[in-house]
Design a protein around this motif. Structure first.
Motif, PDB file in Angstrom:
ATOM      1  N   LEU A   1      46.531  47.588  44.923  1.00 30.66           N
ATOM      2  CA  LEU A   1      44.917  48.646  44.728  1.00 30.66           C
ATOM      3  C   LEU A   1      45.705  49.927  43.422  1.00 30.66           C
ATOM      4  O   LEU A   1      44.849  50.585  42.347  1.00 30.66           O
ATOM      5  CB  LEU A   1      44.632  49.700  45.664  1.00 30.66           C
ATOM      6  N   LYS A   2      46.963  50.420  43.541  1.00 27.86           N
ATOM      7  CA  LYS A   2      47.313  51.354  42.658  1.00 27.86           C
ATOM      8  C   LYS A   2      47.526  50.676  41.163  1.00 27.86           C
ATOM      9  O   LYS A   2      47.349  51.629  39.980  1.00 27.86           O
ATOM     10  CB  LYS A   2      49.615  51.101  42.988  1.00 27.86           C
ATOM     11  N   ALA A   3      47.648  49.401  40.901  1.00 26.54           N
ATOM     12  CA  ALA A   3      47.375  48.741  39.912  1.00 26.54           C
ATOM     13  C   ALA A   3      45.619  48.966  38.666  1.00 26.54           C
ATOM     14  O   ALA A   3      45.717  49.294  37.833  1.00 26.54           O
ATOM     15  CB  ALA A   3      47.873  46.995  38.918  1.00 26.54           C
ATOM     16  N   VAL A   4      44.973  48.481  39.796  1.00 25.77           N
ATOM     17  CA  VAL A   4      43.885  48.395  39.372  1.00 25.77           C
ATOM     18  C   VAL A   4      43.750  49.870  39.404  1.00 25.77           C
ATOM     19  O   VAL A   4      42.651  50.447  38.026  1.00 25.77           O
ATOM     20  CB  VAL A   4      42.800  47.606  40.210  1.00 25.77           C
ATOM     21  N   ARG A   5      44.223  50.944  39.591  1.00 25.95           N
ATOM     22  CA  ARG A   5      43.086  52.123  40.098  1.00 25.95           C
ATOM     23  C   ARG A   5      44.190  53.016  38.614  1.00 25.95           C
ATOM     24  O   ARG A   5      43.292  54.128  38.160  1.00 25.95           O
ATOM     25  CB  ARG A   5      43.760  53.219  41.410  1.00 25.95           C
ATOM     26  N   ALA A   6      45.105  52.554  38.081  1.00 26.74           N
ATOM     27  CA  ALA A   6      46.059  52.967  36.978  1.00 26.74           C
ATOM     28  C   ALA A   6      45.165  52.497  35.932  1.00 26.74           C
ATOM     29  O   ALA A   6      44.980  53.760  35.466  1.00 26.74           O
ATOM     30  CB  ALA A   6      46.810  52.593  37.516  1.00 26.74           C
ATOM     31  N   ILE A   7      44.794  51.695  35.591  1.00 25.29           N
ATOM     32  CA  ILE A   7      44.039  51.288  34.729  1.00 25.29           C
ATOM     33  C   ILE A   7      41.955  51.151  34.557  1.00 25.29           C
ATOM     34  O   ILE A   7      42.144  51.124  33.608  1.00 25.29           O
ATOM     35  CB  ILE A   7      44.065  49.628  34.170  1.00 25.29           C
ATOM     36  N   GLU A   8      41.480  51.696  35.328  1.00 26.80           N
ATOM     37  CA  GLU A   8      40.447  51.479  35.689  1.00 26.80           C
ATOM     38  C   GLU A   8      39.532  52.822  34.965  1.00 26.80           C
ATOM     39  O   GLU A   8      38.380  52.650  34.744  1.00 26.80           O
ATOM     40  CB  GLU A   8      39.850  51.392  37.129  1.00 26.80           C
ATOM     41  N   ARG A   9      40.441  53.794  34.378  1.00 29.46           N
ATOM     42  CA  ARG A   9      39.462  54.809  33.840  1.00 29.46           C
ATOM     43  C   ARG A   9      39.526  54.914  32.758  1.00 29.46           C
ATOM     44  O   ARG A   9      39.838  53.787  32.166  1.00 29.46           O
ATOM     45  CB  ARG A   9      40.732  56.099  34.079  1.00 29.46           C
ATOM     46  N   LYS A  10      38.511  54.852  31.636  1.00 27.01           N
ATOM     47  CA  LYS A  10      38.052  54.724  30.555  1.00 27.01           C
ATOM     48  C   LYS A  10      39.485  55.027  29.235  1.00 27.01           C
ATOM     49  O   LYS A  10      40.142  55.792  29.651  1.00 27.01           O
ATOM     50  CB  LYS A  10      36.955  56.247  29.991  1.00 27.01           C
ATOM     51  N   HIS A  11      39.307  53.895  28.543  1.00 29.32           N
ATOM     52  CA  HIS A  11      40.801  54.224  27.461  1.00 29.32           C
ATOM     53  C   HIS A  11      39.872  55.008  26.117  1.00 29.32           C
ATOM     54  O   HIS A  11      38.895  55.705  26.205  1.00 29.32           O
ATOM     55  CB  HIS A  11      40.301  52.757  26.984  1.00 29.32           C
TER      56      HIS A  11
ATOM     57  N   LEU B   1      37.425  43.185  34.736  1.00 30.50           N
ATOM     58  CA  LEU B   1      38.453  43.133  35.649  1.00 30.50           C
ATOM     59  C   LEU B   1      38.981  41.815  35.342  1.00 30.50           C
ATOM     60  O   LEU B   1      39.042  40.897  35.550  1.00 30.50           O
ATOM     61  CB  LEU B   1      39.207  43.558  36.951  1.00 30.50           C
ATOM     62  N   ARG B   2      40.012  41.906  34.116  1.00 37.16           N
ATOM     63  CA  ARG B   2      41.035  40.153  33.744  1.00 37.16           C
ATOM     64  C   ARG B   2      41.539  40.693  34.991  1.00 37.16           C
ATOM     65  O   ARG B   2      42.452  40.575  34.501  1.00 37.16           O
ATOM     66  CB  ARG B   2      40.978  40.262  32.646  1.00 37.16           C
ATOM     67  N   MET B   3      41.862  39.305  35.645  1.00 38.70           N
ATOM     68  CA  MET B   3      43.295  38.822  36.141  1.00 38.70           C
ATOM     69  C   MET B   3      44.178  37.775  35.276  1.00 38.70           C
ATOM     70  O   MET B   3      43.304  36.422  35.454  1.00 38.70           O
ATOM     71  CB  MET B   3      43.179  38.718  37.601  1.00 38.70           C
ATOM     72  N   LYS B   4      44.997  37.632  35.355  1.00 36.41           N
ATOM     73  CA  LYS B   4      45.875  36.545  34.668  1.00 36.41           C
ATOM     74  C   LYS B   4      46.492  36.153  35.816  1.00 36.41           C
ATOM     75  O   LYS B   4      47.640  37.023  36.041  1.00 36.41           O
ATOM     76  CB  LYS B   4      46.037  36.163  33.602  1.00 36.41           C
ATOM     77  N   ALA B   5      47.128  35.121  36.534  1.00 34.58           N
ATOM     78  CA  ALA B   5      48.449  34.986  37.243  1.00 34.58           C
ATOM     79  C   ALA B   5      49.294  33.893  36.647  1.00 34.58           C
ATOM     80  O   ALA B   5      48.797  32.667  36.410  1.00 34.58           O
ATOM     81  CB  ALA B   5      47.835  34.239  39.076  1.00 34.58           C
ATOM     82  N   SER B   6      50.791  34.196  36.323  1.00 32.29           N
ATOM     83  CA  SER B   6      51.227  33.199  36.412  1.00 32.29           C
ATOM     84  C   SER B   6      52.826  33.203  36.535  1.00 32.29           C
ATOM     85  O   SER B   6      52.278  33.869  38.035  1.00 32.29           O
ATOM     86  CB  SER B   6      52.087  34.121  34.736  1.00 32.29           C
ATOM     87  N   ALA B   7      53.724  32.674  36.395  1.00 34.67           N
ATOM     88  CA  ALA B   7      54.648  32.325  37.640  1.00 34.67           C
ATOM     89  C   ALA B   7      55.626  33.508  38.003  1.00 34.67           C
ATOM     90  O   ALA B   7      55.993  33.700  39.150  1.00 34.67           O
ATOM     91  CB  ALA B   7      56.159  31.718  36.998  1.00 34.67           C
TER      92      ALA B   7
ATOM     93  N   ARG C   1      34.832  44.590  37.891  1.00 35.36           N
ATOM     94  CA  ARG C   1      35.941  45.639  38.401  1.00 35.36           C
ATOM     95  C   ARG C   1      35.539  46.455  40.221  1.00 35.36           C
ATOM     96  O   ARG C   1      36.812  46.392  40.817  1.00 35.36           O
ATOM     97  CB  ARG C   1      36.289  46.534  37.375  1.00 35.36           C
ATOM     98  N   ASN C   2      34.367  46.975  39.998  1.00 37.70           N
ATOM     99  CA  ASN C   2      34.359  47.777  41.160  1.00 37.70           C
ATOM    100  C   ASN C   2      34.020  47.444  41.796  1.00 37.70           C
ATOM    101  O   ASN C   2      34.575  47.860  43.561  1.00 37.70           O
ATOM    102  CB  ASN C   2      32.760  48.630  40.727  1.00 37.70           C
ATOM    103  N   ILE C   3      33.529  46.015  42.071  1.00 37.37           N
ATOM    104  CA  ILE C   3      33.508  45.184  43.714  1.00 37.37           C
ATOM    105  C   ILE C   3      34.598  44.711  44.064  1.00 37.37           C
ATOM    106  O   ILE C   3      35.271  44.925  45.159  1.00 37.37           O
ATOM    107  CB  ILE C   3      32.312  43.933  42.445  1.00 37.37           C
ATOM    108  N   PHE C   4      35.824  44.456  42.871  1.00 35.06           N
ATOM    109  CA  PHE C   4      36.949  43.900  43.611  1.00 35.06           C
ATOM    110  C   PHE C   4      37.971  45.516  44.204  1.00 35.06           C
ATOM    111  O   PHE C   4      38.803  44.575  45.580  1.00 35.06           O
ATOM    112  CB  PHE C   4      37.809  43.282  42.140  1.00 35.06           C
ATOM    113  N   THR C   5      37.364  46.429  42.878  1.00 32.87           N
ATOM    114  CA  THR C   5      38.340  48.157  43.816  1.00 32.87           C
ATOM    115  C   THR C   5      37.987  48.261  45.251  1.00 32.87           C
ATOM    116  O   THR C   5      38.534  47.847  46.111  1.00 32.87           O
ATOM    117  CB  THR C   5      38.566  49.070  42.808  1.00 32.87           C
ATOM    118  N   LYS C   6      36.448  47.898  45.396  1.00 34.34           N
ATOM    119  CA  LYS C   6      35.759  48.083  46.794  1.00 34.34           C
ATOM    120  C   LYS C   6      36.585  47.638  47.701  1.00 34.34           C
ATOM    121  O   LYS C   6      36.461  47.971  49.024  1.00 34.34           O
ATOM    122  CB  LYS C   6      34.231  48.533  46.279  1.00 34.34           C
ATOM    123  N   VAL C   7      36.458  46.321  47.561  1.00 37.27           N
ATOM    124  CA  VAL C   7      35.878  45.007  47.983  1.00 37.27           C
ATOM    125  C   VAL C   7      38.349  45.443  48.555  1.00 37.27           C
ATOM    126  O   VAL C   7      38.884  45.317  50.265  1.00 37.27           O
ATOM    127  CB  VAL C   7      36.051  43.702  48.691  1.00 37.27           C
ATOM    128  N   LEU C   8      39.010  45.170  48.240  1.00 33.02           N
ATOM    129  CA  LEU C   8      40.649  45.663  48.342  1.00 33.02           C
ATOM    130  C   LEU C   8      40.606  46.736  49.079  1.00 33.02           C
ATOM    131  O   LEU C   8      41.012  46.502  49.801  1.00 33.02           O
ATOM    132  CB  LEU C   8      40.968  45.563  46.695  1.00 33.02           C
TER     133      LEU C   8
END
Length: 114
Positions: free
Chosen positions: A11-21, A31-37, A65-72
């Protein structure tokens, strides 16, 4: 794609980047997610955040992004949560979200996602 991490870190990571640039006209809806090692990288609004996680299967996907944040935010903050993307379905703990094939990407199939 499959990974586990604690809810407050995600939640902290997603909320930190959700504001408009500052140079953007509006906020990105995806929201793009990339899982690596070694963890998961989140990207939206020309910003990115990294969260250490236990990754079972590496991969990438794009989710609203909104759905992911609300569910999380509905899950308890004390237990780790598992997020998995299989065959167009995103599983966040016990919640299932059906998504079209346009949002699904495996790391080996499409490298242009990131």
């Amino acid at each position: 794609m499959k990974f586990s991490s604690d809810v407050p870190s995600l939640l902290k990571a997603v909320r930190a980047i959700e504001r408009k640039h500052p140079s953007g006209l509006r906020r990105d809806i995806n929201l793009r997610m990339k899982a690596s090692a070694n963890g998961v990288k989140f990207e939206t609004n020309q910003s990115s955040a990294f969260v250490p996680a236990q990754v079972g299967i590496a991969g990438a996907c794009v989710v609203p992004r909104n759905i992911f944040t609300k569910v999380l935010a509905t899950f308890p903050r004390t237990k780790p949560i598992t997020i998995e993307m299989v065959d167009g379905r995103l599983s966040i703990g016990t919640f299932r979200l059906n998504m079209g094939a346009a949002f699904v990407s495996r790391e080996n199939e499409r490298q242009d996602l990131f």
